[in-house]
Design a protein around this motif. Structure first.
Motif, short mmCIF file in Angstrom:
data_model
loop_
_atom_site.label_atom_id
_atom_site.label_comp_id
_atom_site.label_asym_id
_atom_site.label_seq_id
_atom_site.Cartn_x
_atom_site.Cartn_y
_atom_site.Cartn_z
N SER A 135 14.80 12.65 -5.34
CA SER A 135 14.39 13.23 -6.62
C SER A 135 14.17 14.72 -6.45
O SER A 135 13.30 15.16 -5.71
CB SER A 135 13.09 12.56 -7.09
OG SER A 135 12.68 13.08 -8.32
N ALA A 136 14.95 15.53 -7.13
CA ALA A 136 14.95 16.97 -6.92
C ALA A 136 13.61 17.61 -7.25
O ALA A 136 13.18 18.56 -6.60
CB ALA A 136 16.04 17.62 -7.77
N GLU A 137 12.91 17.07 -8.27
CA GLU A 137 11.65 17.71 -8.67
C GLU A 137 10.52 17.40 -7.70
O GLU A 137 9.41 17.92 -7.85
CB GLU A 137 11.25 17.26 -10.08
CG GLU A 137 10.86 15.80 -10.21
CD GLU A 137 12.03 14.91 -10.56
OE1 GLU A 137 11.80 13.86 -11.17
OE2 GLU A 137 13.17 15.26 -10.20
N ASP A 138 10.76 16.58 -6.69
CA ASP A 138 9.72 16.19 -5.75
C ASP A 138 9.91 16.82 -4.38
O ASP A 138 9.60 16.22 -3.35
CB ASP A 138 9.68 14.66 -5.59
CG ASP A 138 8.93 14.00 -6.73
OD1 ASP A 138 8.26 14.73 -7.48
OD2 ASP A 138 9.02 12.78 -6.88
N ALA A 139 10.41 18.04 -4.31
CA ALA A 139 10.65 18.68 -3.01
C ALA A 139 9.37 18.86 -2.21
O ALA A 139 9.39 18.90 -0.98
CB ALA A 139 11.33 20.04 -3.20
N ASP A 140 8.22 18.95 -2.90
CA ASP A 140 6.94 19.14 -2.22
C ASP A 140 6.22 17.83 -1.94
O ASP A 140 5.09 17.84 -1.49
CB ASP A 140 6.01 20.01 -3.07
CG ASP A 140 6.54 21.42 -3.25
OD1 ASP A 140 7.43 21.81 -2.47
OD2 ASP A 140 6.07 22.10 -4.16
N ARG A 141 6.90 16.71 -2.21
CA ARG A 141 6.22 15.43 -2.11
C ARG A 141 6.07 14.97 -0.65
O ARG A 141 6.83 15.38 0.24
CB ARG A 141 6.98 14.39 -2.91
CG ARG A 141 7.65 13.40 -2.10
CD ARG A 141 8.94 12.84 -2.40
NE ARG A 141 9.73 12.94 -1.19
CZ ARG A 141 10.67 13.83 -0.99
NH1 ARG A 141 10.98 14.67 -1.93
NH2 ARG A 141 11.31 13.87 0.15
N VAL A 188 0.86 -1.18 0.00
CA VAL A 188 0.00 0.00 0.00
C VAL A 188 0.89 1.23 0.00
O VAL A 188 1.95 1.24 0.65
CB VAL A 188 -0.91 0.02 1.25
CG1 VAL A 188 -1.74 1.29 1.30
CG2 VAL A 188 -1.81 -1.19 1.28
N VAL A 189 0.46 2.28 -0.71
CA VAL A 189 1.23 3.52 -0.73
C VAL A 189 0.29 4.71 -0.57
O VAL A 189 -0.89 4.65 -0.92
CB VAL A 189 2.03 3.68 -2.04
CG1 VAL A 189 3.01 2.54 -2.22
CG2 VAL A 189 1.11 3.79 -3.25
N ALA A 190 0.83 5.78 -0.01
CA ALA A 190 0.18 7.08 0.01
C ALA A 190 1.09 8.06 -0.70
O ALA A 190 2.29 8.11 -0.41
CB ALA A 190 -0.08 7.54 1.44
N VAL A 191 0.54 8.82 -1.65
CA VAL A 191 1.30 9.80 -2.41
C VAL A 191 0.58 11.13 -2.27
O VAL A 191 -0.49 11.33 -2.84
CB VAL A 191 1.41 9.37 -3.89
CG1 VAL A 191 2.13 10.44 -4.70
CG2 VAL A 191 2.12 8.04 -4.01
N GLN A 192 1.16 12.05 -1.47
CA GLN A 192 0.46 13.25 -1.04
C GLN A 192 1.21 14.52 -1.42
O GLN A 192 2.28 14.47 -2.04
CB GLN A 192 0.26 13.20 0.48
CG GLN A 192 -0.55 12.00 0.93
CD GLN A 192 -0.71 11.87 2.43
OE1 GLN A 192 -1.26 10.90 2.91
NE2 GLN A 192 -0.24 12.85 3.19
N ALA A 193 0.65 15.65 -0.99
CA ALA A 193 1.21 16.97 -1.26
C ALA A 193 1.30 17.16 -2.78
O ALA A 193 0.33 16.90 -3.48
CB ALA A 193 2.55 17.16 -0.55
#
Length: 273
Positions: A74-80, A39-44
């Motif tokens: 991953s640099a492009e995912d700073a808000d992840r 299971v995963v949660a992918v937020q923000a």
């Protein structure tokens, strides 16, 4: 913008997630699960395809910690903000430095809670304490934690949607797709409470709680469940009234004839005998 809880049930091996947010249809955006995988949660502001990538990584033998660490670099995912749980109960989470405050995550024994743009710093501790303390099956514990988060402040912006997704820890088969629960509230003023009501309704279907279904099932089917409830009580007059009401609905008399072999309706027929 979202708060969620992931967990594994050590008694059954089931794994699941419950989530709520002030966005439309959070069940489409945040949770992901595969029976027998994780299971995963992918937020923000995580990339929309990241959930599938993380599940693919688990299926290929990756560990939650390694997958989260790779995504965190991953640099492009700073808000992840992400959390990953596998079928053995291993779990890892990460909150990117650009996530919206109040934000963070807490990892416990076989579960984690995470959130961003929260209404207070009490949201995640309340969720963690509640999940660890309450008894019951996995859906009930997930919903209890979600409700605790809502009561502690929830999403800073308000309420709109919620979802719960629970799957088996075993791979699917032709006989069993492995999905134990998949319920969503896409747009509501109190989505967590509404999700709890849907969970109770699903329980009523699973447990054949005809008295509850006679009240809360879709209107067109309530007379059927009223007849079944009356039959279980031995209430002949109640059965008769319910069947008469059903026959007044267009098409239901023909449907009743086609269901003559159904064991539940056979009991109704015997009572009226």
């Amino acid at each position: 913008m979202t708060f969620s809880v992931l967990a594994r049930d050590p008694a059954t091996g089931d794994i699941g997630i419950a989530v709520s947010s002030c966005i439309l249809a959070v069940g489409r955006a945040v949770p992901g699960a595969r029976p027998g995988v994780g299971v995963v949660a992918v937020q923000a502001r995580s990339r929309r395809g990241l959930g599938a990538t993380l599940l693919d990584g688990l299926a290929a033998g990756g560990t939650p910690s390694a997958l989260v660490r790779r995504a965190a670099h991953s640099a492009e995912d700073a808000d992840r903000q992400i959390a990953v749980l596998d079928v053995t109960g291993r779990i890892a989470a990460d909150t990117g430095p650009g996530s919206f405050p109040e934000c963070g995550h807490l990892v416990g024994d076989g579960f984690s809670v995470q959130g961003n743009m929260l209404g207070s710093a009490d949201v995640l501790p309340a969720m963690s304490r509640t999940f660890a303390a309450v008894d019951g099956d996995l859906p009930d514990r997930l919903l209890a934690a979600l409700s605790a988060g809502q009561h502690a402040g929830g999403d800073l912006r308000g309420r709109q949607s919620a979802a719960i997704l629970v799957v088996s820890g075993q791979p699917p088969t032709d006989e069993d797709d492995g999905v134990r629960m998949d319920l969503r509230v896409d747009d509501s003023g109190d989505p967590v409470a509404q999700l709890g009501m849907l969970r109770n309704l699903q329980r009523a279907y699973e447990e054949r709680d005809y008295d509850r279904l006679a009240l809360f099932a879709p209107e067109g089917a309530r007379d059927l469940y009223a007849a079944l409830a009356a039959s279980s009580r031995g209430d002949r007059e109640g059965v008769r009234r319910a069947l008469e009401a059903m026959r007044e609905r267009p098409g239901w008399s023909a449907w009743l004839r086609t269901m003559a072999g159904d064991t539940r309706l056979a009991a109704v027929s015997r009572l009226l005998g």
